[in-house]
Write an enzyme that holds these catalytic residues in place. Sequence first.
Site, PDB file in Angstrom:
ATOM      1  N   HIS A 195     -36.985  56.224  -3.998  1.00  0.00           N
ATOM      2  CA  HIS A 195     -36.035  57.304  -4.273  1.00  0.00           C
ATOM      3  C   HIS A 195     -36.201  57.768  -5.719  1.00  0.00           C
ATOM      4  O   HIS A 195     -36.870  57.108  -6.519  1.00  0.00           O
ATOM      5  CB  HIS A 195     -34.595  56.791  -4.146  1.00  0.00           C
ATOM      6  CG  HIS A 195     -34.237  56.254  -2.812  1.00  0.00           C
ATOM      7  ND1 HIS A 195     -33.593  57.004  -1.871  1.00  0.00           N
ATOM      8  CD2 HIS A 195     -34.417  55.023  -2.253  1.00  0.00           C
ATOM      9  CE1 HIS A 195     -33.378  56.265  -0.787  1.00  0.00           C
ATOM     10  NE2 HIS A 195     -33.880  55.056  -0.998  1.00  0.00           N
ATOM     11  N   TYR A 226     -29.042  50.863  -4.429  1.00  0.00           N
ATOM     12  CA  TYR A 226     -30.457  50.491  -4.517  1.00  0.00           C
ATOM     13  C   TYR A 226     -30.602  49.019  -4.890  1.00  0.00           C
ATOM     14  O   TYR A 226     -29.747  48.437  -5.541  1.00  0.00           O
ATOM     15  CB  TYR A 226     -31.171  51.325  -5.589  1.00  0.00           C
ATOM     16  CG  TYR A 226     -30.963  52.808  -5.429  1.00  0.00           C
ATOM     17  CD1 TYR A 226     -31.528  53.499  -4.368  1.00  0.00           C
ATOM     18  CD2 TYR A 226     -30.197  53.524  -6.341  1.00  0.00           C
ATOM     19  CE1 TYR A 226     -31.338  54.863  -4.216  1.00  0.00           C
ATOM     20  CE2 TYR A 226     -29.999  54.894  -6.202  1.00  0.00           C
ATOM     21  CZ  TYR A 226     -30.568  55.554  -5.138  1.00  0.00           C
ATOM     22  OH  TYR A 226     -30.370  56.897  -4.988  1.00  0.00           O
ATOM     23  N   HIS A 247     -37.860  58.484   0.559  1.00  0.00           N
ATOM     24  CA  HIS A 247     -36.618  58.829   1.252  1.00  0.00           C
ATOM     25  C   HIS A 247     -36.828  60.055   2.144  1.00  0.00           C
ATOM     26  O   HIS A 247     -36.338  60.109   3.277  1.00  0.00           O
ATOM     27  CB  HIS A 247     -35.517  59.080   0.222  1.00  0.00           C
ATOM     28  CG  HIS A 247     -34.154  59.197   0.805  1.00  0.00           C
ATOM     29  ND1 HIS A 247     -33.091  59.637   0.071  1.00  0.00           N
ATOM     30  CD2 HIS A 247     -33.662  58.933   2.050  1.00  0.00           C
ATOM     31  CE1 HIS A 247     -32.000  59.637   0.832  1.00  0.00           C
ATOM     32  NE2 HIS A 247     -32.320  59.221   2.032  1.00  0.00           N
ATOM     33  N   LYS A 255     -34.117  65.758   2.834  1.00  0.00           N
ATOM     34  CA  LYS A 255     -34.262  65.228   1.470  1.00  0.00           C
ATOM     35  C   LYS A 255     -35.654  65.529   0.933  1.00  0.00           C
ATOM     36  O   LYS A 255     -36.631  65.494   1.676  1.00  0.00           O
ATOM     37  CB  LYS A 255     -34.054  63.704   1.451  1.00  0.00           C
ATOM     38  CG  LYS A 255     -32.721  63.240   1.973  1.00  0.00           C
ATOM     39  CD  LYS A 255     -31.629  63.512   0.987  1.00  0.00           C
ATOM     40  CE  LYS A 255     -30.305  62.949   1.486  1.00  0.00           C
ATOM     41  NZ  LYS A 255     -29.216  63.238   0.570  1.00  0.00           N
ATOM     42  N   CYS A 275     -36.393  63.876  -2.079  1.00  0.00           N
ATOM     43  CA  CYS A 275     -36.489  62.660  -2.878  1.00  0.00           C
ATOM     44  C   CYS A 275     -37.574  61.744  -2.325  1.00  0.00           C
ATOM     45  O   CYS A 275     -37.617  61.541  -1.109  1.00  0.00           O
ATOM     46  CB  CYS A 275     -35.124  61.981  -2.834  1.00  0.00           C
ATOM     47  SG  CYS A 275     -35.038  60.276  -3.336  1.00  0.00           S
TER      48      CYS A 275
END
Length: 133
Positions: A9, A38, A106, A113, A115
């Site tokens: 990420h 995380y 991700h 997303k 990311c």
Amino acid sequence: MSITRIVIHCSDSPNFRDDTAEDIHRWHKERGWDGIGYHHVICVDGDVQNGRPHYWTGAHASPYNANSIGICLIGRDQFTDAQWRSLEGLVLSLTNEYPYAEVLGHCDLNEHKSCPNFDVKSWWGNIERNNLD
């Protein structure tokens, strides 16, 4: 817990800002979450900081949290050489610990997303090829 994914990420904070795992923990608490989602955070200076312990299910890539480890690079879409080196070392270590885990971004798990804003599968494929030489 059977780890089948290592998910990369980004923090989506301004590039090169000195954010830390503690900052992310605070942001996530402010959203009403249990704390940092995380397992690892890589700061702009390359420092690898711990978030959740591996035995604690992450909160970073629903519905894949139960079987994944989440790594967050500080920044949005530009990362330092130190971050790249630390990411490589951390992922190599994690894939030794969890040899059947797929390394992905991700965005590979959620089409909405972007990311971490780079192609993790290509990046990891290059790392794996270089380590076979």
